[in-house]
Write a protein that holds these residues in place. Structure first.
Motif, PDB file in Angstrom:
ATOM      1  N   VAL A 142     -46.169  -6.526 -28.650  1.00  0.00           N
ATOM      2  CA  VAL A 142     -45.698  -6.340 -26.865  1.00  0.00           C
ATOM      3  C   VAL A 142     -46.473  -5.788 -25.929  1.00  0.00           C
ATOM      4  O   VAL A 142     -46.220  -6.536 -24.928  1.00  0.00           O
ATOM      5  N   GLY A 187     -39.057   2.090 -36.972  1.00  0.00           N
ATOM      6  CA  GLY A 187     -38.539   3.506 -36.191  1.00  0.00           C
ATOM      7  C   GLY A 187     -37.672   4.013 -36.491  1.00  0.00           C
ATOM      8  O   GLY A 187     -36.349   4.577 -35.216  1.00  0.00           O
ATOM      9  N   PHE A 206     -34.605  -4.610 -44.363  1.00  0.00           N
ATOM     10  CA  PHE A 206     -35.044  -3.511 -43.239  1.00  0.00           C
ATOM     11  C   PHE A 206     -35.421  -1.661 -43.258  1.00  0.00           C
ATOM     12  O   PHE A 206     -36.556  -1.407 -43.402  1.00  0.00           O
ATOM     13  N   LEU A 218     -44.389  -7.431 -34.208  1.00  0.00           N
ATOM     14  CA  LEU A 218     -45.851  -6.981 -34.547  1.00  0.00           C
ATOM     15  C   LEU A 218     -45.472  -7.141 -36.233  1.00  0.00           C
ATOM     16  O   LEU A 218     -46.285  -7.556 -36.688  1.00  0.00           O
ATOM     17  N   ASN A 219     -44.613  -6.548 -37.005  1.00  0.00           N
ATOM     18  CA  ASN A 219     -44.537  -6.632 -38.547  1.00  0.00           C
ATOM     19  C   ASN A 219     -44.418  -7.791 -39.337  1.00  0.00           C
ATOM     20  O   ASN A 219     -43.015  -8.571 -39.255  1.00  0.00           O
ATOM     21  N   GLY A 238     -36.442  -7.427 -34.861  1.00  0.00           N
ATOM     22  CA  GLY A 238     -36.758  -6.695 -36.091  1.00  0.00           C
ATOM     23  C   GLY A 238     -36.031  -8.222 -36.960  1.00  0.00           C
ATOM     24  O   GLY A 238     -36.350  -9.129 -37.303  1.00  0.00           O
ATOM     25  N   ALA A 249     -46.964 -10.578 -33.130  1.00  0.00           N
ATOM     26  CA  ALA A 249     -48.254 -10.090 -31.779  1.00  0.00           C
ATOM     27  C   ALA A 249     -47.495  -8.762 -31.144  1.00  0.00           C
ATOM     28  O   ALA A 249     -46.863  -8.131 -31.881  1.00  0.00           O
ATOM     29  N   ILE A 263     -40.839 -11.309 -29.577  1.00  0.00           N
ATOM     30  CA  ILE A 263     -42.770 -10.630 -30.334  1.00  0.00           C
ATOM     31  C   ILE A 263     -42.418  -9.727 -31.195  1.00  0.00           C
ATOM     32  O   ILE A 263     -41.482  -8.540 -31.090  1.00  0.00           O
ATOM     33  N   MET A 316     -40.461  -8.759 -40.998  1.00  0.00           N
ATOM     34  CA  MET A 316     -40.084  -9.033 -40.136  1.00  0.00           C
ATOM     35  C   MET A 316     -40.113 -10.151 -39.265  1.00  0.00           C
ATOM     36  O   MET A 316     -39.105 -11.130 -38.688  1.00  0.00           O
ATOM     37  N   PHE A 343     -30.219  -8.000 -32.259  1.00  0.00           N
ATOM     38  CA  PHE A 343     -30.484  -8.898 -30.834  1.00  0.00           C
ATOM     39  C   PHE A 343     -29.456 -10.004 -31.095  1.00  0.00           C
ATOM     40  O   PHE A 343     -28.938 -10.680 -29.919  1.00  0.00           O
ATOM     41  N   SER A 390     -29.426  -2.111 -36.025  1.00  0.00           N
ATOM     42  CA  SER A 390     -28.832  -1.950 -34.818  1.00  0.00           C
ATOM     43  C   SER A 390     -26.798  -3.005 -35.386  1.00  0.00           C
ATOM     44  O   SER A 390     -27.218  -3.891 -35.784  1.00  0.00           O
TER      45      SER A 390
HETATM   46  C1  LIG Z   1     -36.118   0.109 -34.424  1.00  0.00           C
HETATM   47  S1  LIG Z   1     -36.662  -1.764 -35.016  1.00  0.00           S
HETATM   48  C2  LIG Z   1     -35.301  -2.602 -34.275  1.00  0.00           C
HETATM   49  C3  LIG Z   1     -35.434  -3.904 -34.650  1.00  0.00           C
HETATM   50  C4  LIG Z   1     -33.812  -4.503 -34.028  1.00  0.00           C
HETATM   51  N1  LIG Z   1     -33.681  -5.056 -32.419  1.00  0.00           N
HETATM   52  C5  LIG Z   1     -32.935  -3.711 -33.786  1.00  0.00           C
HETATM   53  O1  LIG Z   1     -32.539  -2.345 -33.359  1.00  0.00           O
HETATM   54  O2  LIG Z   1     -32.169  -4.383 -35.230  1.00  0.00           O
HETATM   55  C6  LIG Z   1     -37.820  -1.739 -34.322  1.00  0.00           C
HETATM   56  C7  LIG Z   1     -39.004  -3.179 -34.593  1.00  0.00           C
HETATM   57  O3  LIG Z   1     -39.756  -2.574 -33.483  1.00  0.00           O
HETATM   58  C8  LIG Z   1     -41.417  -3.618 -33.987  1.00  0.00           C
HETATM   59  N2  LIG Z   1     -42.764  -2.984 -32.721  1.00  0.00           N
HETATM   60  C9  LIG Z   1     -42.475  -2.208 -33.276  1.00  0.00           C
HETATM   61  N3  LIG Z   1     -43.830  -2.039 -32.550  1.00  0.00           N
HETATM   62  C10 LIG Z   1     -44.198  -2.808 -31.786  1.00  0.00           C
HETATM   63  C11 LIG Z   1     -44.925  -3.635 -31.088  1.00  0.00           C
HETATM   64  N4  LIG Z   1     -46.784  -2.762 -30.481  1.00  0.00           N
HETATM   65  N5  LIG Z   1     -45.563  -5.210 -30.512  1.00  0.00           N
HETATM   66  C12 LIG Z   1     -44.099  -5.737 -30.790  1.00  0.00           C
HETATM   67  N6  LIG Z   1     -43.434  -5.288 -32.070  1.00  0.00           N
HETATM   68  C13 LIG Z   1     -42.965  -3.669 -32.600  1.00  0.00           C
HETATM   69  C14 LIG Z   1     -41.219  -3.010 -35.233  1.00  0.00           C
HETATM   70  O4  LIG Z   1     -41.370  -3.497 -36.257  1.00  0.00           O
HETATM   71  C15 LIG Z   1     -39.499  -3.845 -35.650  1.00  0.00           C
HETATM   72  O5  LIG Z   1     -39.199  -4.414 -36.085  1.00  0.00           O
END
Ligand SMILES: C[S@@+](CC[C@H](N)C(=O)[O-])C[C@H]1O[C@@H](n2cnc3c(N)ncnc32)[C@H](O)[C@@H]1O
Length: 201
Positions: free
Chosen positions: A104, A28, A16, A82-83, A59, A102, A80, A86, A63, A33
């Motif tokens: 969101v 971000g 991560f 993107l990375n 991620g 993809a 969904i 992950m 969750f 979490s």
């Molecule tokens: C802060 S992490 C949260 C991961 C997990 N849900 C947690 O709380 O531990 C944000 C996640 O959102 C994904 N992400 C960011 N922009 C995105 C987008 N436009 N579409 C889909 N996923 C996206 C990132 O790749 C990352 O895995």
């Protein structure tokens, strides 16, 4: 190879952090979490009666691990992410579950592909405070399109996100899209402390 290590294990924590270093504005957060935050997120919506649930930005699945056991057997679910790293990690931890690699902003198109007309709950792990205005608008519009009346978008934020210009614009934007927007107290057992925002269509 299948990896069943917990979403917050040292191994997944290191992956991560590496992804955060290479794509800080997409990831971000520096760590997955916490269980406390995950419990607060899943407790913010009625999952027992949900027919369709979507997760944004799962991620490693911190969750997802608390969402899936609470769904009734007939409930549809997909994530969904993107990375690609992950997405692969998540896939290895949740075999047989659907993840679309993809953005969101296309949740409406993906729901149509899945044959899902209405979604009860969207859980979001997204870093909204690094999304530009177009991406915030497009994602909220597409989410509203698929949520059923009374459906919920449950998301979380950090204090720093409320101070950044894009974050401030995101929180200002929410009441334009949802009939109610409720914010929780801070969950201190999370790095960094976070609050949950529950938005109802
Ligand atoms: C802060 S992490 C949260 C991961 C997990 N849900 C947690 O709380 O531990 C944000 C996640 O959102 C994904 N992400 C960011 N922009 C995105 C987008 N436009 N579409 C889909 N996923 C996206 C990132 O790749 C990352 O895995």
């Amino acid at each position: 190879m299948t990896s069943l290590a917990p979403a917050r294990s040292r191994k997944h924590g290191v992956r991560f952090l590496k992804e955060f270093i290479s794509q800080p504005f997409v990831i971000g957060a520096i760590a997955p979490s916490s269980k406390r935050l995950a419990m607060k997120m899943v407790g913010s919506a009625d999952l027992a009666h949900a027919k369709a649930v979507v997760e944004f930005g799962p991620g490693t699945g911190s969750f997802t691990d608390y969402i899936l056991p609470r769904l009734n057997p007939g409930c549809r679910f997909f994530a969904i992410e993107l990375n690609p790293t992950m997405a692969d990690l998540w896939g290895s931890r949740h075999p047989g579950r659907t993840l679309h690699q993809a953005s969101v902003k296309d949740v409406d198109v993906l729901c149509a592909q899945e044959g899902i007309e209405q979604v009860d709950v969207i859980f979001s792990g997204l870093p909204w405070a690094s999304f530009d205005d177009d991406l915030q608008e497009a994602t909220l519009k597409a989410s509203l399109k698929v949520l059923k009346p009374g459906g919920k978008l449950v998301t979380f934020g950090y204090r720093v996100g409320t101070l950044l210009p894009k974050g401030r614009r995101f929180y200002k934007r929410l009441p334009r899209f949802f009939s109610t927007v409720e914010r929780s107290e801070y969950i201190l057992r999370n790095l960094p402390p976070a609050f949950v925002v529950t938005c109802t269509k």
